[in-house]
Design a protein around this motif. Structure first.
Motif, PDB file in Angstrom:
ATOM      1  N   VAL A 452     -29.936 -52.518   1.698  1.00  0.00           N
ATOM      2  CA  VAL A 452     -28.937 -51.956   1.193  1.00  0.00           C
ATOM      3  C   VAL A 452     -27.788 -51.996  -0.175  1.00  0.00           C
ATOM      4  CG1 VAL A 452     -28.118 -49.564   1.434  1.00  0.00           C
ATOM      5  CG2 VAL A 452     -28.877 -50.076   3.144  1.00  0.00           C
ATOM      6  N   ALA A 453     -27.455 -51.607  -0.876  1.00  0.00           N
ATOM      7  CA  ALA A 453     -26.932 -52.068  -2.206  1.00  0.00           C
ATOM      8  C   ALA A 453     -26.066 -51.107  -2.538  1.00  0.00           C
ATOM      9  CB  ALA A 453     -27.582 -52.840  -3.293  1.00  0.00           C
ATOM     10  N   PHE A 454     -24.319 -51.529  -2.505  1.00  0.00           N
ATOM     11  CA  PHE A 454     -23.742 -50.420  -2.853  1.00  0.00           C
ATOM     12  C   PHE A 454     -23.223 -50.584  -4.176  1.00  0.00           C
ATOM     13  CE2 PHE A 454     -23.610 -51.222   1.303  1.00  0.00           C
ATOM     14  CZ  PHE A 454     -23.829 -50.186   1.902  1.00  0.00           C
ATOM     15  N   LYS A 455     -22.810 -49.689  -4.895  1.00  0.00           N
ATOM     16  CA  LYS A 455     -22.393 -49.782  -6.161  1.00  0.00           C
ATOM     17  C   LYS A 455     -21.271 -48.434  -6.456  1.00  0.00           C
ATOM     18  CE  LYS A 455     -22.353 -50.571 -10.448  1.00  0.00           C
ATOM     19  NZ  LYS A 455     -22.245 -51.661 -11.129  1.00  0.00           N
ATOM     20  N   TYR A 456     -19.808 -48.785  -6.225  1.00  0.00           N
ATOM     21  CA  TYR A 456     -19.259 -47.518  -6.390  1.00  0.00           C
ATOM     22  C   TYR A 456     -18.985 -47.236  -7.328  1.00  0.00           C
ATOM     23  CZ  TYR A 456     -17.462 -49.612  -2.236  1.00  0.00           C
ATOM     24  OH  TYR A 456     -17.345 -49.962  -0.885  1.00  0.00           O
ATOM     25  N   ILE A 457     -18.592 -46.162  -8.062  1.00  0.00           N
ATOM     26  CA  ILE A 457     -18.368 -45.102  -9.455  1.00  0.00           C
ATOM     27  C   ILE A 457     -17.415 -44.471  -9.260  1.00  0.00           C
ATOM     28  CG2 ILE A 457     -19.973 -43.186 -10.895  1.00  0.00           C
ATOM     29  CD1 ILE A 457     -22.613 -43.519  -9.428  1.00  0.00           C
ATOM     30  N   THR A 458     -16.612 -45.286 -10.538  1.00  0.00           N
ATOM     31  CA  THR A 458     -15.182 -44.780 -11.170  1.00  0.00           C
ATOM     32  C   THR A 458     -15.757 -43.606 -12.503  1.00  0.00           C
ATOM     33  OG1 THR A 458     -14.539 -47.101 -12.322  1.00  0.00           O
ATOM     34  CG2 THR A 458     -14.586 -46.013  -9.443  1.00  0.00           C
ATOM     35  N   ASP A 459     -16.472 -43.606 -13.172  1.00  0.00           N
ATOM     36  CA  ASP A 459     -16.256 -43.279 -14.356  1.00  0.00           C
ATOM     37  C   ASP A 459     -17.402 -42.316 -14.260  1.00  0.00           C
ATOM     38  OD1 ASP A 459     -16.873 -43.093 -17.379  1.00  0.00           O
ATOM     39  OD2 ASP A 459     -14.689 -43.770 -17.066  1.00  0.00           O
ATOM     40  N   THR A 460     -18.049 -41.764 -15.590  1.00  0.00           N
ATOM     41  CA  THR A 460     -19.147 -40.557 -15.635  1.00  0.00           C
ATOM     42  C   THR A 460     -19.954 -41.454 -16.332  1.00  0.00           C
ATOM     43  OG1 THR A 460     -18.308 -39.633 -17.167  1.00  0.00           O
ATOM     44  CG2 THR A 460     -18.077 -38.118 -14.481  1.00  0.00           C
ATOM     45  N   ALA A 461     -19.578 -42.812 -16.967  1.00  0.00           N
ATOM     46  CA  ALA A 461     -19.875 -43.546 -18.423  1.00  0.00           C
ATOM     47  C   ALA A 461     -21.608 -44.551 -17.183  1.00  0.00           C
ATOM     48  CB  ALA A 461     -19.105 -43.917 -19.024  1.00  0.00           C
ATOM     49  N   GLN A 462     -20.438 -44.509 -16.099  1.00  0.00           N
ATOM     50  CA  GLN A 462     -21.839 -45.836 -15.315  1.00  0.00           C
ATOM     51  C   GLN A 462     -22.990 -44.982 -15.386  1.00  0.00           C
ATOM     52  OE1 GLN A 462     -18.033 -46.076 -12.722  1.00  0.00           O
ATOM     53  NE2 GLN A 462     -19.332 -47.316 -11.909  1.00  0.00           N
ATOM     54  N   PRO A 463     -24.063 -45.900 -15.424  1.00  0.00           N
ATOM     55  CA  PRO A 463     -25.347 -46.170 -15.492  1.00  0.00           C
ATOM     56  C   PRO A 463     -26.216 -45.176 -14.216  1.00  0.00           C
ATOM     57  CG  PRO A 463     -25.317 -48.178 -15.240  1.00  0.00           C
ATOM     58  CD  PRO A 463     -23.565 -47.782 -15.522  1.00  0.00           C
ATOM     59  N   GLU A 464     -25.079 -44.973 -13.453  1.00  0.00           N
ATOM     60  CA  GLU A 464     -25.692 -44.804 -12.141  1.00  0.00           C
ATOM     61  C   GLU A 464     -25.535 -42.980 -11.179  1.00  0.00           C
ATOM     62  OE1 GLU A 464     -25.031 -49.396 -12.049  1.00  0.00           O
ATOM     63  OE2 GLU A 464     -23.990 -47.733 -12.007  1.00  0.00           O
ATOM     64  N   PHE A 465     -25.184 -42.485 -12.444  1.00  0.00           N
ATOM     65  CA  PHE A 465     -23.985 -41.970 -11.973  1.00  0.00           C
ATOM     66  C   PHE A 465     -24.860 -40.491 -12.445  1.00  0.00           C
ATOM     67  CE2 PHE A 465     -22.130 -38.101 -14.002  1.00  0.00           C
ATOM     68  CZ  PHE A 465     -21.059 -37.388 -12.991  1.00  0.00           C
ATOM     69  N   ALA A 466     -25.537 -40.120 -12.936  1.00  0.00           N
ATOM     70  CA  ALA A 466     -26.554 -38.954 -13.456  1.00  0.00           C
ATOM     71  C   ALA A 466     -27.242 -38.993 -12.319  1.00  0.00           C
ATOM     72  CB  ALA A 466     -27.410 -39.328 -14.702  1.00  0.00           C
ATOM     73  N   ARG A 467     -27.574 -40.405 -11.558  1.00  0.00           N
ATOM     74  CA  ARG A 467     -28.499 -39.919 -10.654  1.00  0.00           C
ATOM     75  C   ARG A 467     -27.708 -39.854  -9.786  1.00  0.00           C
ATOM     76  NH1 ARG A 467     -32.629 -38.454  -7.560  1.00  0.00           N
ATOM     77  NH2 ARG A 467     -33.185 -39.916  -5.665  1.00  0.00           N
ATOM     78  N   ALA A 468     -27.044 -40.300  -9.363  1.00  0.00           N
ATOM     79  CA  ALA A 468     -25.672 -39.950  -8.277  1.00  0.00           C
ATOM     80  C   ALA A 468     -25.885 -38.190  -8.413  1.00  0.00           C
ATOM     81  CB  ALA A 468     -24.252 -40.570  -8.472  1.00  0.00           C
ATOM     82  N   LEU A 469     -25.374 -37.508  -9.410  1.00  0.00           N
ATOM     83  CA  LEU A 469     -25.049 -36.210  -9.843  1.00  0.00           C
ATOM     84  C   LEU A 469     -26.244 -35.248  -9.552  1.00  0.00           C
ATOM     85  CD1 LEU A 469     -22.935 -34.314  -9.845  1.00  0.00           C
ATOM     86  CD2 LEU A 469     -23.409 -34.002 -12.377  1.00  0.00           C
ATOM     87  N   GLU A 470     -27.409 -36.094  -9.550  1.00  0.00           N
ATOM     88  CA  GLU A 470     -28.559 -35.167  -9.382  1.00  0.00           C
ATOM     89  C   GLU A 470     -28.759 -34.843  -8.068  1.00  0.00           C
ATOM     90  OE1 GLU A 470     -33.332 -36.092 -10.865  1.00  0.00           O
ATOM     91  OE2 GLU A 470     -31.867 -37.394 -10.270  1.00  0.00           O
ATOM     92  N   LEU A 471     -28.459 -36.175  -7.624  1.00  0.00           N
ATOM     93  CA  LEU A 471     -29.126 -36.245  -6.677  1.00  0.00           C
ATOM     94  C   LEU A 471     -28.353 -35.072  -5.570  1.00  0.00           C
ATOM     95  CD1 LEU A 471     -30.897 -37.730  -3.619  1.00  0.00           C
ATOM     96  CD2 LEU A 471     -28.829 -39.308  -3.560  1.00  0.00           C
ATOM     97  N   THR A 472     -26.619 -35.148  -4.916  1.00  0.00           N
ATOM     98  CA  THR A 472     -25.640 -34.515  -5.042  1.00  0.00           C
ATOM     99  C   THR A 472     -26.756 -32.579  -5.099  1.00  0.00           C
ATOM    100  OG1 THR A 472     -24.703 -36.157  -5.719  1.00  0.00           O
ATOM    101  CG2 THR A 472     -24.264 -33.675  -4.795  1.00  0.00           C
ATOM    102  N   ASN A 473     -27.106 -33.018  -6.168  1.00  0.00           N
ATOM    103  CA  ASN A 473     -27.621 -30.831  -7.065  1.00  0.00           C
ATOM    104  C   ASN A 473     -28.440 -30.370  -6.570  1.00  0.00           C
ATOM    105  OD1 ASN A 473     -24.562 -30.811  -7.473  1.00  0.00           O
ATOM    106  ND2 ASN A 473     -25.431 -31.015  -9.563  1.00  0.00           N
ATOM    107  N   LYS A 474     -29.340 -31.432  -6.290  1.00  0.00           N
ATOM    108  CA  LYS A 474     -30.567 -30.847  -5.191  1.00  0.00           C
ATOM    109  C   LYS A 474     -30.953 -31.274  -3.768  1.00  0.00           C
ATOM    110  CE  LYS A 474     -33.724 -34.769  -6.432  1.00  0.00           C
ATOM    111  NZ  LYS A 474     -34.627 -35.363  -7.001  1.00  0.00           N
TER     112      LYS A 474
END
Length: 611
Positions: A452-474
């Motif tokens: 398991v690898a972790f990534k802390y997102i503090t800004d919507t500009a980070q490349p992982e953000f789009a996937r994190a939001l997609e996952l949350t909302n589906k």
């Protein structure tokens, strides 16, 4: 002459099908920003759609939007921006003979791009300051070439070419903004027929508005021959265009918010993927075989475009598997689609409801995220009865492709790496589950080589953000609160000191990509969402331990709190905090509150490694 009334569906329904809609998603308030065309939208939309409030800010030249819109920014669900083509091109283009001059057309395009940058930046001020969802209209391309000769049509000095290039440039510029998307209004006008919509049959090419009867022509000015009503020479479809333009906004809003999102499409075979029945119409002694061109080719191509969006495809058919396998290349000819393109195959004589249940289990999805395509109304009815939330279709093959590809529910706002790899991940998951059945649980977990690898997102500009939001909302099953987050809500959450702890998972079978995210605020786990693809590997407890370690590294040896809402679908996550070593504190109105006391460490699986 009496005009024959057109048959069939409206342009709005044709372009943006409603067949897969299950859940209403109300739009409360829309901000419209633009010129003449947007003024028409404002005038008409508020009459046609009284359930939604509309505000309008005129935007014609290089101007600055007011610091605050007519209503509080947080009250808007979205803004719709239409940059006037006339302003970008300037009235120089009306004097068409200048296009014969060397460098004139190139200068027009260069100036238009520079001005578009300035006007777009000014129009996006609310998007950038508050993350307001923004749809930007593209430009309606003139319906006829303006070139000076046949040789010049489609060349660099043709205004049609220049507007096409501006649309390409607009797409590229809007992509640089977060939570912003281009809406293709030009395609809407084209589908209806620009001759019925666009005003360049009367006005100048760069106006890009909707045709209407000029106000001076109602007898106010005496003429030798009165001007007849416009519709006697140019039949108008203004209402149809307005309905379709608004429908495009609504369906795009549904796509961005992942309302009723389709995660898998399951196909029957006979009379669904091909004409006729394999056992009856494709025997060597029967000639000729049914044709393979026409609608089957359209469905075959649709399968690949669904896969490209990360939508899983499967087969559920009452047939003999070996016969289908042996005869596939004969029937699917040309071989544009193969059995290997489907993530799951259920070709047998079992009831289709049983097979669909098995596919849903393999894919770890609920029936409400599935569409079943079958020509047989009895089979569709049986499946719908077994799974009331599952969507069925397929009676009319002329509708199948359009519904599958054009519905908002099969669109995605942004293609993520996980979406591209979803099919491979599912195949690996199926192999993993087959391996699990042959081993004890302890042996299986120890053999996984889970990382398991972790990534802390503090800004919507980070490349992982789009996937994190997609996952949350589906995600429904492993979702501790069920909350759906708008982009601007997450923006405010992060600005207020919140963080997202996202994580990826790999094992010896596959790389599952980014499969989970925790919303952290101070010492509270606000929400925990995880894909069910990795459920049962004890990843869920391992991640909680990491979140606690992160919180205590920042705040000291504090008490950590969390909560779980009792929702119809989220049974798999109900006890995650208890399994991680938290204690339940209290229960209120279906919400369980949990505490990990100071000095107490959470439980973490030893067979998982952090990388």
């Amino acid at each position: 002459m009496v005009q024959q009334k057109e048959q069939g569906m409206s342009a709005a329904e044709f372009l943006f099908p409603s067949d897969l809609e299950k859940t209403e998603k109300k739009i409360n308030r829309i901000l419209l920003v633009g010129s003449c065309l947007t003024a028409l939208y404002f005038e008409q939309f508020k009459v046609r759609h009284p359930e939604t409030a509309f505000d309008y800010i005129p935007y014609n030249f290089v101007s600055v939007l007011p610091p605050k819109p007519p209503s509080p920014l947080e009250s808007y669900d979205l803004q719709y921006v239409q940059i006037p083509l006339r302003t970008l091109l300037s009235d120089r283009v009306i004097e068409g003979f200048h296009f014969n001059e060397s460098g004139f057309a190139e200068k027009i395009l260069e100036d238009a791009k520079n001005l578009l940058d300035v006007m777009l930046a000014a129009a996006m001020v609310y998007n950038e300051s508050h993350g307001l969802l923004t749809f930007v209209s593209n430009f309606i391309v003139p319906q006829m070439s303006s070139a000076s000769s046949l040789r010049g049509k489609g060349g660099s000095r043709d205004l049609v070419t220049i507007v096409h290039q501006l649309n390409d440039y607009l797409n590229a510029r809007v992509e640089t903004y977060k939570n912003a998307y281009v809406l293709d209004v030009d395609s809407v006008a084209s589908a209806i027929g620009k001759r019925y919509v666009l005003d360049d049959v009367v006005y100048f090419y760069s106006h890009g508005g909707v045709t209407f009867q000029d106000w001076d022509d109602f007898g106010a000015i005496a003429r030798n021959e009165p001007i007849p009503p416009l519709e006697t020479v140019y039949p108008l479809k203004r209402d149809e265009f307005l309905d379709a333009a608004y429908r495009q906004i609504v369906t795009s809003y549904r796509t961005v918010n992942q309302v009723d999102q389709v995660k898998a499409v399951i196909f029957d075979l006979d009379n669904t993927l091909w004409r006729g029945q394999l056992a009856e119409h494709y025997r060597p002694d029967v000639q000729p075989w049914p044709r393979t061109d026409g609608w089957p080719l359209g469905v075959w191509e649709a399968i690949h475009y669904l896969r490209a969006r990360g939508i899983l495809v499967a087969i559920c058919s009452k047939n003999d598997y070996e016969t289908v396998k042996q005869r596939w290349d004969d029937v699917v000819n040309p071989k544009f689609v193969s059995l290997e393109d489907f993530a799951s195959l259920k070709i047998n004589w079992q009831p289709k409801a049983e097979n669909i249940a098995a596919i849903c289990k393999e894919f770890n999805i609920k029936p409400k995220s599935v569409v079943f395509v079958d020509d047989n109304p009895v089979e569709r009815a049986a499946v719908a009865s077994a799974f009331p939330d599952l969507r069925v279709m397929g009676g009319n093959p002329y509708l199948t492709r359009r519904i599958l590809l054009w519905s908002a529910e099969t669109q995605i706002a942004q293609l993520t790496a996980e979406s591209e790899r979803r099919e491979d991940m599912i195949r690996g998951q199926i192999v993993r589950e087959e391996t699990r059945s042959a081993m004890s649980r302890e042996e299986f977990l120890a053999s996984l080589e889970c990382r398991v690898a972790f990534k802390y997102i503090t800004d919507t500009a980070q490349p992982e953000f789009a996937r994190a939001l997609e996952l949350t909302n589906k995600t429904n099953q492993f979702n501790t609160s069920g909350k759906r987050w708008a982009f601007k809500e997450v923006t405010d959450f992060l600005k207020g000191g919140g963080q997202l702890l996202a994580f990826t998972v790999q094992d010896k079978f596959t790389d599952y990509g980014l499969v989970g995210v925790l919303f952290l605020r101070q010492s509270e786990i606000v929400q925990y969402v995880m894909s069910c693809r990795v459920l049962g590997m004890e990843v869920e407890e391992f991640v909680v331990a990491e979140a606690v370690a992160f919180v205590r590294k920042a705040l000291g040896n504090v008490r950590v709190t969390a909560s779980v809402h009792e929702l119809p679908d989220n049974t798999p996550c109900r006890d995650v905090y208890l399994r991680a070593g938290f204690r339940e504190d209290w229960l209120s109105e279906g919400i369980h509150y949990y505490i990990l006391d100071e000095g107490k460490n959470p439980k973490a699986a030893s067979h998982i490694k952090a990388i």
